[in-house]
Each structure stands twice: as C-alpha cells, then as structure tokens.
Design a protein around this motif. Structure first.
Motif, mmCIF file in Angstrom:
data_model
loop_
_atom_site.group_PDB
_atom_site.id
_atom_site.type_symbol
_atom_site.label_atom_id
_atom_site.label_comp_id
_atom_site.label_asym_id
_atom_site.label_seq_id
_atom_site.Cartn_x
_atom_site.Cartn_y
_atom_site.Cartn_z
ATOM 1 N N LEU A 10 0.316 -1.462 0.137
ATOM 2 C CA LEU A 10 -0.148 -0.317 0.044
ATOM 3 C C LEU A 10 0.940 1.100 -0.051
ATOM 4 N N ASN A 11 1.606 0.949 0.721
ATOM 5 C CA ASN A 11 2.281 2.062 1.049
ATOM 6 C C ASN A 11 3.449 2.746 -0.645
ATOM 7 N N LEU A 12 4.327 1.185 -0.586
ATOM 8 C CA LEU A 12 5.085 1.431 -1.956
ATOM 9 C C LEU A 12 4.281 2.119 -2.917
ATOM 10 N N SER A 13 3.121 1.615 -2.897
ATOM 11 C CA SER A 13 2.188 1.926 -4.320
ATOM 12 C C SER A 13 2.210 3.945 -4.481
ATOM 13 N N PHE A 14 2.654 4.740 -3.954
ATOM 14 C CA PHE A 14 3.025 5.906 -3.962
ATOM 15 C C PHE A 14 4.395 6.316 -4.085
ATOM 16 N N ILE A 15 5.222 5.145 -4.811
ATOM 17 C CA ILE A 15 6.345 5.788 -5.024
ATOM 18 C C ILE A 15 6.563 6.761 -5.867
ATOM 19 N N GLY A 16 5.164 6.907 -6.985
ATOM 20 C CA GLY A 16 5.348 7.088 -8.714
ATOM 21 C C GLY A 16 5.130 8.628 -8.491
ATOM 22 N N TRP A 17 3.605 9.204 -7.101
ATOM 23 C CA TRP A 17 3.329 9.947 -7.170
ATOM 24 C C TRP A 17 4.938 10.941 -6.352
ATOM 25 N N GLY A 18 5.273 9.993 -5.062
ATOM 26 C CA GLY A 18 6.282 10.895 -4.627
ATOM 27 C C GLY A 18 6.976 11.329 -5.629
ATOM 28 N N ILE A 19 8.336 10.370 -6.572
ATOM 29 C CA ILE A 19 8.928 11.221 -7.452
ATOM 30 C C ILE A 19 8.563 12.355 -7.840
ATOM 31 N N LEU A 20 7.140 12.421 -8.954
ATOM 32 C CA LEU A 20 6.179 13.425 -9.283
ATOM 33 C C LEU A 20 6.254 14.769 -8.169
ATOM 34 N N GLY A 55 8.842 19.479 -4.250
ATOM 35 C CA GLY A 55 7.765 19.116 -2.914
ATOM 36 C C GLY A 55 7.080 19.615 -2.857
ATOM 37 N N ILE A 56 6.028 21.041 -3.641
ATOM 38 C CA ILE A 56 4.710 21.464 -3.453
ATOM 39 C C ILE A 56 3.414 20.153 -3.363
ATOM 40 N N GLY A 57 4.227 19.429 -4.280
ATOM 41 C CA GLY A 57 2.826 18.025 -4.875
ATOM 42 C C GLY A 57 2.697 17.215 -2.862
ATOM 43 N N PHE A 58 3.623 17.202 -2.144
ATOM 44 C CA PHE A 58 3.005 16.647 -0.787
ATOM 45 C C PHE A 58 2.855 17.170 -0.567
ATOM 46 N N LEU A 59 1.847 18.354 -0.530
ATOM 47 C CA LEU A 59 0.987 18.876 0.268
ATOM 48 C C LEU A 59 -0.211 18.109 -0.024
ATOM 49 N N TRP A 60 -0.519 17.537 -0.588
ATOM 50 C CA TRP A 60 -1.223 16.813 -1.869
ATOM 51 C C TRP A 60 -1.500 15.202 -1.203
ATOM 52 N N LEU A 61 0.107 15.004 -1.745
ATOM 53 C CA LEU A 61 0.689 13.488 -1.424
ATOM 54 C C LEU A 61 -0.047 12.684 -0.079
ATOM 55 N N THR A 62 0.842 13.691 1.211
ATOM 56 C CA THR A 62 0.454 13.185 2.372
ATOM 57 C C THR A 62 -1.263 12.860 3.020
ATOM 58 N N PRO A 63 -1.353 13.902 3.196
ATOM 59 C CA PRO A 63 -2.777 13.514 3.093
ATOM 60 C C PRO A 63 -3.783 11.969 2.661
#
Length: 221
Positions: free
Chosen positions: A174-184, A190-198
């Motif tokens: 489940l947590n590994l599945s977010f790795i692609g979003w993390g790269i983006l 780093g701005i995208g982490f404001l949405w990815l973290t939630p």
C-alpha cells in the motif's frame, strides 16, 4: 480488501476536505521547520553567525532533539485526525493540538514512539529486512492507542504485532504504491507533497479501519 479499494475509500474520505488537510500539512511543515530553524539561529548566536557557520553547534543538535520529542504527540494527533476523517467524524485542525492538554496521553505516545523506534532499530541490527518486517508489525500501535487508551505501551505494541499477522505485506505494498506520486512530487519541488501526504495518511487510516480495527469482531464471529 484490495489496495485499490483502500485508496479509493481514502479518496472518498478526502472529498470536500482537501483545503483542510493541505492546510494541516502545510501548518505542520512550517511549524516544525520554523522551530528547528529558530533553534539553530539561537544556538549559533544570531542570524549572521548562523549564515557564516561551518558546522551545527552541539547546543543546536541537543535542542533540536528535544523539540523533535516534543513534536511527537502532534505528529500522532495528525494520524488520529485522519482516522476521524475516515470514520466521518468532525475532524478539525484545532483538535490535533488538544493532545498537549492531556499529559498522560502525551507521555504515552512519546514513550510508545521511542520504544517502537528502539525495537525496530534492534531488529535492524540483525539485518535490514527483519527491521522492516518488525516496523510493519508495529505500525498500528498508535491507531490502537487511540481506540484503546487503556492499553499500556507494550500492550499496544504487542496487539499491533498480533493484528498485523497476515497483513504486513499488504501494508507494505500500500505504501509502496505511492512511490510514483512521490517522484512526481520531487519534480514539483516538493509542493506536491502537500497533497500526497494527506492521501497517504488517509489510506493508512482506511487500512486500519477496514482491516485492523475490527479484527476482534471478526474473530468472535
């Protein structure tokens, strides 16, 4: 429950709440970074000295470590915030700070965090893989402390290990599945982490709510 279903339910929980959760993520980042920066400047003897320093003063490292411990309850309260959100309760940003009004709970989550860290570290001394496996096993400790405040630190850790039996691989994927979003998010500076973290927090809360929280009920049936 499939990983895709967990993530779908998480997105449903976040509908209409994005402004709130992005604001909470931003607030926490600014608060933690601001405090640490202020400590370094203070320990360096002022802003000019801080700009010109070649190494971090020992006092700054000590104070930063203390602040990191003090911020543990806030980080756990944020985890609990998302569990309330998933459960469709009235989750408000202000509630994450109320954890500091209950000294007993505050000390318990600090103690639990330290013990989980120690246990995981000790297992990692054997090999990295056992450390990761144990970290996954202990991952539900804080969720369980929210639902079962009567648990002691070691009871919560033990119960997390018991309930995660058969679910560690799913939680890892489940947590590994977010790795692609993390790269983006890295590409977006780093701005995208404001949405990815939630999204990650809500998914983990959904995982707990649907697979871990009702384990006892399933066993009774």
């Amino acid at each position: 429950m499939k990983i895709s279903e967990i993530k779908y339910d998480a997105r449903q929980s976040l509908k209409g709440e994005w402004g709130k959760v992005v604001g909470l993520t931003f607030l926490y980042l600014v608060l933690s970074a601001g405090i640490n920066l202020s400590i370094e400047i203070y320990a360096s003897g002022g802003f000019i000295n801080w700009l010109n320093q070649e190494y971090t003063p020992p006092l700054a490292s000590i104070l930063t470590a203390i602040i990191s411990v003090i911020l543990i309850p806030l980080s756990i309260a944020i985890v609990w915030f998302y569990l309330d959100l998933v459960r469709e309760k009235n989750a408000e940003i202000s509630q994450v700070f109320t954890i500091y009004t209950d000294v007993k709970v505050m000390l318990k989550v600090i103690g639990a965090s330290i013990m989980v860290g120690i246990f995981t570290f000790l297992w990692s001394l054997l090999l990295i893989i056992p450390g990761i496996i144990k970290g996954l096993a202990y991952s539900q400790t804080f969720m369980l402390l929210k639902d079962h405040p009567e648990y002691s630190i070691f009871e919560a850790i033990t119960e997390s290990r018991r309930r995660m039996h058969g679910y560690k691989w799913k939680y890892f994927l489940l947590n590994l599945s977010f790795i692609g979003w993390g790269i983006l998010c890295l590409i977006s500076l780093g701005i995208g982490f404001l949405w990815l973290t939630p999204y990650v927090y809500a998914s983990n809360a959904t995982f707990y709510q649907n697979l871990i929280a009702d384990t006892d009920e399933k066993e009774i049936l």
